[in-house]
Motif scaffolding. Structure first.
Motif, PDB file in Angstrom:
ATOM      1  N   UNK A   1      -3.553  -2.236  -1.768  1.00 42.52           N
ATOM      2  CA  UNK A   1      -4.519  -2.562  -2.895  1.00 42.52           C
ATOM      3  C   UNK A   1      -4.418  -1.694  -4.134  1.00 42.52           C
ATOM      4  N   UNK A   2      -5.218  -1.632  -4.856  1.00 43.16           N
ATOM      5  CA  UNK A   2      -5.067  -0.831  -6.218  1.00 43.16           C
ATOM      6  C   UNK A   2      -5.691   0.393  -5.994  1.00 43.16           C
ATOM      7  N   UNK A   3      -5.233   1.308  -6.768  1.00 38.78           N
ATOM      8  CA  UNK A   3      -5.555   2.650  -6.816  1.00 38.78           C
ATOM      9  C   UNK A   3      -7.382   2.958  -6.983  1.00 38.78           C
ATOM     10  N   UNK A   4      -8.052   2.046  -7.754  1.00 44.22           N
ATOM     11  CA  UNK A   4      -9.138   2.216  -8.052  1.00 44.22           C
ATOM     12  C   UNK A   4     -10.093   1.713  -6.613  1.00 44.22           C
ATOM     13  N   UNK A   5      -9.748   0.493  -6.223  1.00 45.86           N
ATOM     14  CA  UNK A   5     -10.359  -0.045  -5.184  1.00 45.86           C
ATOM     15  C   UNK A   5     -10.132   0.937  -3.840  1.00 45.86           C
ATOM     16  N   UNK A   6      -9.136   1.555  -3.745  1.00 46.33           N
ATOM     17  CA  UNK A   6      -8.512   2.519  -2.612  1.00 46.33           C
ATOM     18  C   UNK A   6      -9.682   3.652  -2.692  1.00 46.33           C
TER      19      UNK A   6
ATOM     20  N   UNK B   1      -0.814   1.889  -8.657  1.00 50.65           N
ATOM     21  CA  UNK B   1      -1.621   1.955  -9.772  1.00 50.65           C
ATOM     22  C   UNK B   1      -1.839   0.445 -10.240  1.00 50.65           C
ATOM     23  N   UNK B   2      -3.069   0.174 -10.714  1.00 48.88           N
ATOM     24  CA  UNK B   2      -3.537  -1.064 -10.934  1.00 48.88           C
ATOM     25  C   UNK B   2      -2.934  -1.518 -12.347  1.00 48.88           C
ATOM     26  N   UNK B   3      -2.870  -3.209 -12.402  1.00 49.20           N
ATOM     27  CA  UNK B   3      -2.334  -3.865 -13.538  1.00 49.20           C
ATOM     28  C   UNK B   3      -0.937  -3.744 -13.566  1.00 49.20           C
ATOM     29  N   UNK B   4       0.065  -3.046 -13.138  1.00 45.62           N
ATOM     30  CA  UNK B   4       1.307  -3.109 -13.249  1.00 45.62           C
ATOM     31  C   UNK B   4       1.817  -4.315 -12.643  1.00 45.62           C
TER      32      UNK B   4
ATOM     33  N   UNK C   1      -8.837  -7.545  -3.856  1.00 49.98           N
ATOM     34  CA  UNK C   1      -9.393  -6.404  -5.027  1.00 49.98           C
ATOM     35  C   UNK C   1      -8.666  -6.136  -6.026  1.00 49.98           C
ATOM     36  N   UNK C   2      -7.297  -5.960  -5.894  1.00 49.30           N
ATOM     37  CA  UNK C   2      -6.182  -5.352  -6.859  1.00 49.30           C
ATOM     38  C   UNK C   2      -6.062  -6.808  -7.845  1.00 49.30           C
TER      39      UNK C   2
END
Length: 408
Positions: free
Chosen positions: A259-264, A78-81, A195-196
């Motif tokens: 990487x982050x969930x959104x880039x993934x 999850x991004x940003x954590x 990316x993340x």
């Protein structure tokens, strides 16, 4: 926490998950998180994540999964954590005994036991300080791809530094959730990927290096605690001996940057230049592969995980499916079939009737309330049911298009 194993033909050979609330009740989370009394601070216990990893690997082991056949592994977080490693942790991780589950060895490794995550919105003062330090919101967006956001990691680090400087000083390394998970498999400090890293308000997205002015605005000596960022498809090294001894992984199994969930999602959807994907969830998310972005005050520009020379744009709209479900309940007696019929019975463009529907404060743009306009651009208090349904759907999609165009 989810795991998926695929073979060389991309066929799924194994799938499983661990549900934080249900499978790890001792942590007493709701939706995998703690919402604090101020309703703004939202965290997750780091050891819960480690224990979930132990648990999912044990489940795989007892099902007879052949770890020895795994050639490489990677993941998304999850991004940003963010995760804060106490000084000396790296030795503990390197020397973890394969007789013990990992969470037992790592009990004392985190200087912050509850990680701030993407739902946290307690850093408003840090955000305004960061924007001020670099010359305004648009300037920050031009450097890092986004204006200051409360959930972004730089602002979360700044809060920890200002509230608990001694905790910050005890911290040897700061990871994102993604690089933290890579760490666990590598048995060594894993770098943050481009990316993340572009979801932190700290990375210069054009040069792919940390921005000195942003780092300095957040906390002293931060660059050392973050390490050098790397391309999202980098091979970081072989798996830690712990996993070979405990689970039978081949020592040659490679760890690829997480990487982050959104880039993934962009990578997993196999988006290419000119493609747009829309995720119609609780929040609606729009992501697109973009060659020459123009960072704006709304939305985010991230480094593209598949091609480091290009970018991905990300727009998030809070009023997504929950808003559509409410209008379905109000105007179509709770039936999607009835909702669809009403939509088909009206013409594209809705005869000039237009609506903006925000039950909760929207992210893009910052607005709330229901706003209806007729073909003469006059405010009206209500629409016939089928006009309401068409106005909702068209309004939501036109907003996505307008904001995507603004980002280039």
């Amino acid at each position: 926490l989810k795991v998926i194993a695929i073979d060389e033909q991309l066929r799924v050979v194994y799938e499983d998950n661990v549900h934080f609330d249900k499978d790890l009740p001792e942590f007493k989370t709701q939706g995998g998180v703690y919402i604090h009394s101020d309703r703004l601070t939202v965290t997750s216990p780091v050891l819960m994540w480690v224990k979930a990893l132990d648990m999912i690997l044990e489940k795989m082991k007892s099902s007879g999964f052949k770890f020895s056949q795994v050639r490489a592994l990677s993941g998304a977080g999850q991004q940003h954590g963010s995760v804060y490693w106490r000084k000396g942790s790296i030795q503990i991780l390197k020397n973890a005994s394969s007789e013990l589950p990992l969470h037992q060895s790592l009990k004392a490794c985190f200087s912050v036991s509850n990680s701030p995550i993407w739902m946290d919105s307690s850093t408003a003062s840090q955000c305004s300080a960061l924007e001020k330090a670099v010359g305004g919101a648009q300037r920050l967006a031009s450097i890092t791809g986004s204006r200051a956001y409360e959930r972004f990691t730089g602002n979360q680090i700044a809060k920890i530094y200002s509230q608990n400087p001694e905790v910050y000083l005890q911290t040897e390394r700061i990871s994102l959730v993604s690089s933290f998970a890579a760490f666990l498999f590598l048995g060594a400090y894993a770098p943050i990927d481009y990316s993340d890293g572009s979801g932190m308000n700290l990375l210069q997205i054009w040069e792919k290096v940390w921005s000195v002015s942003c780092l300095d605005a957040c906390a002293p000596g931060l660059e050392e605690k973050l390490g050098c960022p790397v391309p999202s498809h980098s091979v970081l090294g072989p798996i830690s001996p712990y996993y070979s001894q405990r689970y039978g992984f081949s020592p040659d199994c490679k760890i690829v940057a997480f990487t982050g969930d959104n880039p993934a999602s962009l990578a997993g959807m196999r988006l290419q230049e000119g493609d747009i994907a829309i995720s119609l969830g609780t929040s609606d998310t729009l992501f697109l592969w973009i060659q020459e972005p123009t960072p704006a005050l709304e939305g985010h520009i991230l480094c593209n995980p598949v091609d480091s020379q290009t970018y991905m744009a990300l727009l998030c709209f809070k009023n997504g499916s929950l808003m559509r479900e409410r209008i379905r309940d109000d105007c179509a007696s709770g039936s999607w079939d009835e909702f669809s019929e009403a939509l088909s019975s009206t013409v594209a463009g809705n005869n000039g009737n237009l609506g903006f529907y925000f039950d909760v404060m929207e992210i893009t743009p910052e607005a709330v309330g229901i706003h209806r306009f007729n073909r003469d651009n006059q405010t009206v208090s209500d629409f016939p049911k089928e006009v309401e349904i068409r106005a909702l759907i068209e309004g939501q999609f036109m907003a996505k298009r307008i904001h995507a165009e603004k980002l280039g």
